[in-house]
Enzyme design. Sequence first.
Site, PDB file in Angstrom:
ATOM      1  N   CYS A  66      46.512  47.352  43.146  1.00 12.63           N
ATOM      2  CA  CYS A  66      45.610  48.197  43.934  1.00 12.63           C
ATOM      3  C   CYS A  66      44.172  47.711  43.827  1.00 12.63           C
ATOM      4  O   CYS A  66      43.383  47.865  44.759  1.00 12.63           O
ATOM      5  CB  CYS A  66      45.704  49.653  43.469  1.00 12.63           C
ATOM      6  SG  CYS A  66      47.266  50.454  43.916  1.00 12.63           S
ATOM      7  N   CYS A 126      36.867  34.701  44.045  1.00 13.54           N
ATOM      8  CA  CYS A 126      37.411  35.895  44.689  1.00 13.54           C
ATOM      9  C   CYS A 126      36.738  37.097  44.046  1.00 13.54           C
ATOM     10  O   CYS A 126      35.603  36.989  43.568  1.00 13.54           O
ATOM     11  CB  CYS A 126      38.935  35.949  44.590  1.00 13.54           C
ATOM     12  SG  CYS A 126      39.566  36.158  42.912  1.00 13.54           S
TER      13      CYS A 126
END
Length: 501
Positions: free
Chosen positions: A304, A459
Amino acid sequence: MAVEIAIPTALRSFTAGQAAVHVDAETVRASVLALTTAHPQLSRHLLGPDGALRSFVNIYLGDEDVRFLPDGLDTAVQAGDSLIIVPSIAGGSSSEDAMPESPVWKRKLDQLPELDAFDYARYSRHLILEDVGVQGQRRLKGASVLCVGTGGLGSPLLLYLGAAGVGRIGIVDFDVVDESNLQRQVIHGSASVGQRKLDSARRRILDINPHCQVDMYPVALDSSNALEILEPYDVVVDGTDNFPTRYLVNDACVMLDKPNVYGSIFKFEGQASVFNYTPPGGERGPHYRDLYPEPPPPGLVPSCAEGGVLGILPGVIGCIQATETLKILLGKGTSLSGRLLLYDALGMTFRELKLRRDPNCKPVTELIDYKEFCGVPTAAEGSVPTDQDHGDSGFQRIDVQAAKARLDAGWAPFVLDVRRPHELQISRLPFMDLQRTHQDIIAGQFDGIPRDRPILVSCKVGARSAQAAAALVAAGFADVTNLEGGINAWAREIDPSLPVY
């Protein structure tokens, strides 16, 4: 003949966002092959090197798991049939405290605590329900439930179990409340940021039900302590967000013969079931390994934290888990044992699939090293603090402090951001050269990436970029470095003007 294949949210990035794909095929196997031919990036998520269906993915024809149909993957399909892909979703006591030998729903009335004036006033709406009444409320008062995790799923679960009058609640969690938790973890508040989640949750439970016994376990659940921690409780509820703990909870429940109330969430979708439950007068139901014998490879299913989650979604799934828990404690109704409930928030739909015990599932006789089982690196294997080689993967790792020093000294790498495009709207490195998702890099989309310059891959936190870096090295790029901690670490340590998310 046209067959519809429902694509879960976790895999839709490989089908151009399509929620359903129609293929012409005569069997389930041919349908899967047609799907992976049309969308090749799906292949490694669904099929192993030998072409067999991966163990962490199940395919349903209607509501039947094809593994248990007589012809398996060779089962014939007809025009209008619907196939559904269901992947696993990217978390002791002393003698006087010991639980009676039988669980609360099997205990005789004289073994249950009496209700007092507080109970009659507080639980009046329960008492007038025929299927709860005084006897049922006494069962809840004498019941004990362990919740593993006080995050998105644990928050509504704990609130409603406390409000329902469950007499003893155990909580396992070693994390602290972070600002980003408050979007979905409703048991915590702004005043609790930086505090232990256990303390925050306990205060809220006791505010709702001051007569509840709240046991706190500020530890990481592992093979050395799981059996001792789980043993005193009637029901265990899985509110975990990672595969090692999920398999650990399952195996411990199997060994201790305890119901395991399961829930998982990702983006806009959720799953719920009850594992390892033996209803009164019935047979023990399937457990998690009957559904997913093995976990997916690390990084294949995003968490998540990487993929995001709608804040209200864990409220829905957590409340379903709370409902199942209360039904088990009361010995009422029909549980989700033998059924997998799928919830799609965007479509506002519920689907129910059948679960069966797998006769080929290996018996659980001991707890193992679950990080090793799930391919999670140990601290020694995963900790690379500054600027050094990543062993067999062939790329370098560098932390943000070392990267800043090298950039200031004249290092000029090609900076590749492998987050999704919309994440650039949150924050971006000002010296970024190219954005391309890590899935695209893994799929071999290297155009525009120079081979004659060093490459710095980034990232959000460094996990997706590590996968992309490994793919670049495998494709022959010679000088590849992963930015450890990602842009969030850069924001915390180098440029505080950038938001952390």
